[in-house]
Write an enzyme that holds these catalytic residues in place. Structure first.
Site, mmCIF file in Angstrom:
data_model
loop_
_atom_site.group_PDB
_atom_site.id
_atom_site.type_symbol
_atom_site.label_atom_id
_atom_site.label_comp_id
_atom_site.label_asym_id
_atom_site.label_seq_id
_atom_site.Cartn_x
_atom_site.Cartn_y
_atom_site.Cartn_z
ATOM 1 N N ASP A 64 0.794 -1.233 0.000
ATOM 2 C CA ASP A 64 0.000 0.000 0.000
ATOM 3 C C ASP A 64 0.824 1.280 0.000
ATOM 4 O O ASP A 64 0.332 2.327 -0.376
ATOM 5 C CB ASP A 64 -0.933 0.017 1.222
ATOM 6 C CG ASP A 64 -0.178 -0.136 2.528
ATOM 7 O OD1 ASP A 64 1.042 -0.309 2.495
ATOM 8 O OD2 ASP A 64 -0.813 -0.097 3.602
ATOM 9 N N HIS A 65 2.085 1.200 0.428
ATOM 10 C CA HIS A 65 2.857 2.436 0.557
ATOM 11 C C HIS A 65 3.467 2.865 -0.769
ATOM 12 O O HIS A 65 3.443 4.006 -1.156
ATOM 13 C CB HIS A 65 3.985 2.233 1.565
ATOM 14 C CG HIS A 65 3.556 2.381 2.987
ATOM 15 N ND1 HIS A 65 2.593 1.606 3.557
ATOM 16 C CD2 HIS A 65 3.965 3.234 3.967
ATOM 17 C CE1 HIS A 65 2.433 1.967 4.820
ATOM 18 N NE2 HIS A 65 3.255 2.954 5.087
ATOM 19 N N ASP A 119 4.325 -1.194 11.292
ATOM 20 C CA ASP A 119 3.920 0.162 10.938
ATOM 21 C C ASP A 119 3.368 0.809 12.195
ATOM 22 O O ASP A 119 2.587 0.188 12.932
ATOM 23 C CB ASP A 119 2.847 0.143 9.844
ATOM 24 C CG ASP A 119 2.604 1.535 9.313
ATOM 25 O OD1 ASP A 119 3.079 1.830 8.208
ATOM 26 O OD2 ASP A 119 1.957 2.333 10.021
ATOM 27 N N ARG A 379 0.386 13.056 10.198
ATOM 28 C CA ARG A 379 1.737 13.600 10.446
ATOM 29 C C ARG A 379 1.993 14.813 9.568
ATOM 30 O O ARG A 379 1.652 14.775 8.380
ATOM 31 C CB ARG A 379 2.798 12.534 10.142
ATOM 32 C CG ARG A 379 2.768 11.450 11.169
ATOM 33 C CD ARG A 379 3.845 10.416 10.992
ATOM 34 N NE ARG A 379 3.750 9.550 12.157
ATOM 35 C CZ ARG A 379 4.093 8.275 12.177
ATOM 36 N NH1 ARG A 379 4.598 7.711 11.099
ATOM 37 N NH2 ARG A 379 3.967 7.575 13.275
ATOM 38 N N SER A 533 7.440 7.175 12.785
ATOM 39 C CA SER A 533 7.302 5.887 12.105
ATOM 40 C C SER A 533 8.032 4.737 12.810
ATOM 41 O O SER A 533 8.950 4.951 13.594
ATOM 42 C CB SER A 533 7.844 6.067 10.692
ATOM 43 O OG SER A 533 8.456 4.906 10.232
ATOM 44 N N ARG A 535 9.766 2.653 11.071
ATOM 45 C CA ARG A 535 10.761 2.179 10.092
ATOM 46 C C ARG A 535 12.094 1.854 10.746
ATOM 47 O O ARG A 535 12.748 2.704 11.326
ATOM 48 C CB ARG A 535 10.920 3.197 8.958
ATOM 49 C CG ARG A 535 11.427 4.550 9.363
ATOM 50 C CD ARG A 535 11.354 5.540 8.222
ATOM 51 N NE ARG A 535 9.978 5.924 7.961
ATOM 52 C CZ ARG A 535 9.580 7.123 7.515
ATOM 53 N NH1 ARG A 535 10.471 8.036 7.238
ATOM 54 N NH2 ARG A 535 8.319 7.394 7.303
HETATM 55 C C1 MIC Z 1 4.644 6.419 8.077
HETATM 56 O O1 MIC Z 1 3.511 6.829 8.254
HETATM 57 O O2 MIC Z 1 5.659 7.104 8.318
HETATM 58 C C2 MIC Z 1 4.835 5.009 7.590
HETATM 59 C C3 MIC Z 1 5.431 5.084 6.261
HETATM 60 O O3 MIC Z 1 3.607 4.363 7.487
HETATM 61 C C4 MIC Z 1 5.721 4.304 8.608
HETATM 62 C C5 MIC Z 1 6.246 3.052 8.176
HETATM 63 C C6 MIC Z 1 7.386 3.180 7.247
HETATM 64 O O4 MIC Z 1 8.226 4.067 7.408
HETATM 65 O O5 MIC Z 1 7.464 2.345 6.375
HETATM 66 C C7 MIC Z 1 5.130 4.100 9.994
HETATM 67 O O6 MIC Z 1 4.405 4.930 10.443
HETATM 68 O O7 MIC Z 1 5.515 3.170 10.692
HETATM 69 FE FE1 SF4 Z 2 0.349 5.031 5.124
HETATM 70 FE FE2 SF4 Z 2 1.739 5.674 7.307
HETATM 71 FE FE3 SF4 Z 2 0.329 7.509 5.989
HETATM 72 FE FE4 SF4 Z 2 -0.920 5.658 7.320
HETATM 73 S S1 SF4 Z 2 0.429 7.226 8.186
HETATM 74 S S2 SF4 Z 2 -1.424 6.336 5.279
HETATM 75 S S3 SF4 Z 2 0.393 3.885 7.037
HETATM 76 S S4 SF4 Z 2 2.113 6.384 5.221
#
Ligand code: MIC
Ligand code: SF4
Length: 639
Positions: A64-65, A119, A379, A533, A535
């Protein structure tokens, strides 16, 4: 003494430690989820664990990302993930099916169960009454291999909701209100448990919005009880059989209480560049905007998009803005098409994007230079939109839609009347983009593209760490600062040497070059280092560049675990004022000989001074660090 919902579920899953609200506990994980941006690395690690099939009740791999597929790299990752799912017995949610958290809530979540996801917004499923926790990919891989998940016993905060939301005020405003009260680190190592008469006025997707963005408070997770509303939602999803009632006992004890009167709530907005920088929409109304983005795992449910559609119906968006809408799931799209509400969105001038994270993670739709972009996301960190000079404001779907019509930040309560939406009693169920696990093990070969590089191995920890402070940063440094995402960098998630070139890119584009020249070194941080995140690349890539320790005032939970998992020593200042005693470029010697007792001695060779740093890691985490990380630790255990 009676029990909270949190305690009931955690105790049912306890496999290690005592639930005394102090130490570390190990819990059994029933379900896992991964997404493609963290998943490839998680499965590369899972493959090294020597297990032939996942040991959880249910594991799902979502894509999905990263779905732009600007070249072979994303596509290769997707193919790799699909072959892994087939070989190891996972569900595979194909690109186009939707955002992991939204789909998990709709199709897989179950009250009373535990879910670990790679995530940070995994707590979305807390909306249904699960303990759903975000973690680094390696911890999720370990859970799939049957290992317990270890966490600091959380403090339990009761968030008591009373009253009922008024028109044009919604679930997003509730979580923004909480962020306004406790800010981005107010709930570190805490679980926010919702209760009170206001709970029953909120649908499951609205609860999901709240538990989703609870992540931004630093909370381990957030949870709602499982009640009649939950039952109805599961029935509508054709999954009534997983429902069970879950409520706290009347004499349950909480560590803290937050009361929110829904009747009094007004539309709120988080100003740049922190989700905790919350003001009333009315205070900033009138600011001209350039872009409106609706969607993300926070606000992309059927309820939210129906609301947006009804607000936009018969209107045209202001000519100064671009409006993008990314639905949370295919189910949401199916409904909007069948009900005709998709027409209202398109007719108003919205650009309908794929059902993915999209602009939330900077995968396209970067706004223009100096733009003001208002988003229903969770965010608004600097640079996350893909445009460094842009300013992101976070709002509810109601505020976003009304502002899109006016071309400026607008308090939706200015609208007259009431907007009615109809949520169907049964949802359209079409799981044809979910590939279920094969019933038996098959001889399936894993398909790896040329950009999928195996994980570098790291040596055991040394007793004395010597090096230079490569970077000194302030408070609330996010993982987006440490390891940025976006369309250019995300395709490198399965290639550590390549992605490490971008570590701290937004803070100092020469960071990785400097780190390599100095053969690694240290980072000094302020409060809440590593927020955001899950990550693990924000730990692996610095490790690859030779970062040996991070000395900070405090750490965000998931990032702290990720540092330990990859052998970077996380230290905090014993006296917070010692932060001033180390500067960038100072040369340090860190003596870890008394690390087991919770301390480390830091000799600042440049300033010719000494100071003490501390940590609160348990014995298991210390063993992991000493082994050089969690993978070598697991391998040593298997010997
Ligand atoms: C995000 O919202 O920053 C992400 C991308 O969903 C991350 C995960 C990632 O960095 O792959 C998260 O929130 O964990
Ligand atoms: Fe995707 Fe992370 Fe954004 Fe949610 S916060 S939509 S999981 S990138």
């Amino acid at each position: 003494m009676g029990k909270t919902v949190t305690e009931k579920i955690l105790q049912e899953h306890l496999v290690d430690g005592n639930f005394d609200r102090e130490g570390i506990i190990g819990i059994k994980i029933d379900q896992t989820l991964t997404q493609d941006a963290t998943g490839t690395m998680a499965y590369l690690q899972f493959e090294e664990m020597g297990v032939s099939r996942v040991k959880t009740d249910l594991s799902v791999s979502y894509v999905d990302h990263n779905t732009l597929q600007t070249d072979f790299r994303n596509a290769d990752d997707h193919r790799y993930l699909k072959s892994i799912a087939a070989k190891y017995g996972l569900y595979f949610s194909r690109p186009g099916n939707g955002i992991c958290h939204q789909i998990h809530l709709e199709r897989f979540s179950a009250p009373g169960k535990t879910l670990l996801g790679s995530d940070s917004h995994t707590p979305t499923s807390g909306g249904i009454g699960m303990i759903a926790i975000g973690a680094g990919g390696l911890d999720v891989a370990a859970a799939m291999a049957g290992e317990p998940f270890y966490l600091k016993t959380p403090k339990i905060v009761k968030v008591e909701l009373i009253g009922k939301l008024r028109s044009f005020v919604s679930a997003k405003d509730i979580i923004l209100k909480i962020l306004r009260r406790i800010d981005v680190k107010g709930a570190v190592n805490k679980i926010l448990e919702y209760s009170g008469p206001g709970v029953k006025t909120l649908s499951v997707p609205e609860r999901g919005t709240i538990t989703n963005m609870g992540t931004e408070t630093g909370a381990t997770t957030s949870i709602f009880p499982s009640d009649e509303v939950t039952k109805k939602f599961l029935e509508a999803q054709g999954r009534a059989e997983v429902w069970r009632e879950l409520k706290s006992d009347s004499d349950a004890e909480y560590d803290q209480i937050i009361k929110i009167n829904l009747d009094e709530l007004v539309p709120l907005i988080a100003l740049p560049h922190s989700p905790g920088n919350v003001k009333f929409v009315s205070e900033v109304a009138g600011i001209k905007i350039d872009q409106v983005c609706i969607g993300s795992c926070t606000n992309s449910s059927l309820r939210d998009l129906k609301m947006v559609s009804q607000i936009l119906k018969g209107n045209t968006i202001d000519e100064s803005i671009d409006l993008t809408i990314s639905p949370g799931s295919r189910q949401v799209v199916d409904h909007l098409i069948k009900s005709g509400e998709m027409d209202y969105l398109v007719e108003a001038g919205a650009r309908i994007l794929e059902n993915t994270c999209g602009p939330c993670i900077g995968m396209g739709q970067a706004p223009p230079t100096d733009a003001i972009t208002i988003r229903t996301f969770n965010r608004n960190f600097l640079g996350r939109s893909g445009t460094q000079s842009a300013k992101i404001y976070l709002v509810s779907p109601e505020t976003a839609a009304v502002s899109a019509i006016h071309g400026e930040i607008t308090d939706p309560q200015k609208c007259e009347g009431k907007v009615e939406i109809n949520i169907p009693d049964t949802f359209i169920i079409n799981d044809n983009l979910i590939v279920p696990p094969l019933q038996e093990e098959h001889d399936i070969s894993i398909i790896r593209g040329p950009n999928i590089k195996s994980l570098p191995s790291f040596p055991p920890l040394e007793e004395t760490l010597v090096g230079t402070v490569l970077l000194k940063v302030g408070d609330n440094i996010t993982t987006d600062h440490i390891m940025p995402a976006g369309a250019k960098i995300l395709p490198l998630r399965s290639n550590i040497p390549a992605i490490s070139e971008y570590v701290f890119n937004a803070v100092d584009p020469r960071f990785s070059e400097r780190a390599r020249k100095k053969n690694g070194g240290f980072i000094v941080g302020g409060e809440n280092y590593g927020q955001g995140s899950s990550r693990e690349h924000a730990a692996i890539a610095p490790k690859y560049l030779g970062i040996k320790a991070v000395i900070a005032k405090s750490f965000a939970r998931i990032h702290l675990d990720n540092l330990v998992n990859f052998g970077i020593v996380p230290l905090t200042f014993k006296n917070q004022s010692d932060y001033e005693k180390i500067e960038q470029n100072d040369s340090l010697e860190i003596d870890l000989s008394s690390f087991n007792t919770g301390e480390a001695k830091i000799l600042n060779r440049t300033k010719k001074s000494e100071l003490i740093a501390v940590h609160s890691l348990d014995d298991r985490s210390i063993e992991i660090l000493v082994a050089g990380g969690k993978l070598p630790y697991i391998r040593n255990k298997q010997k």
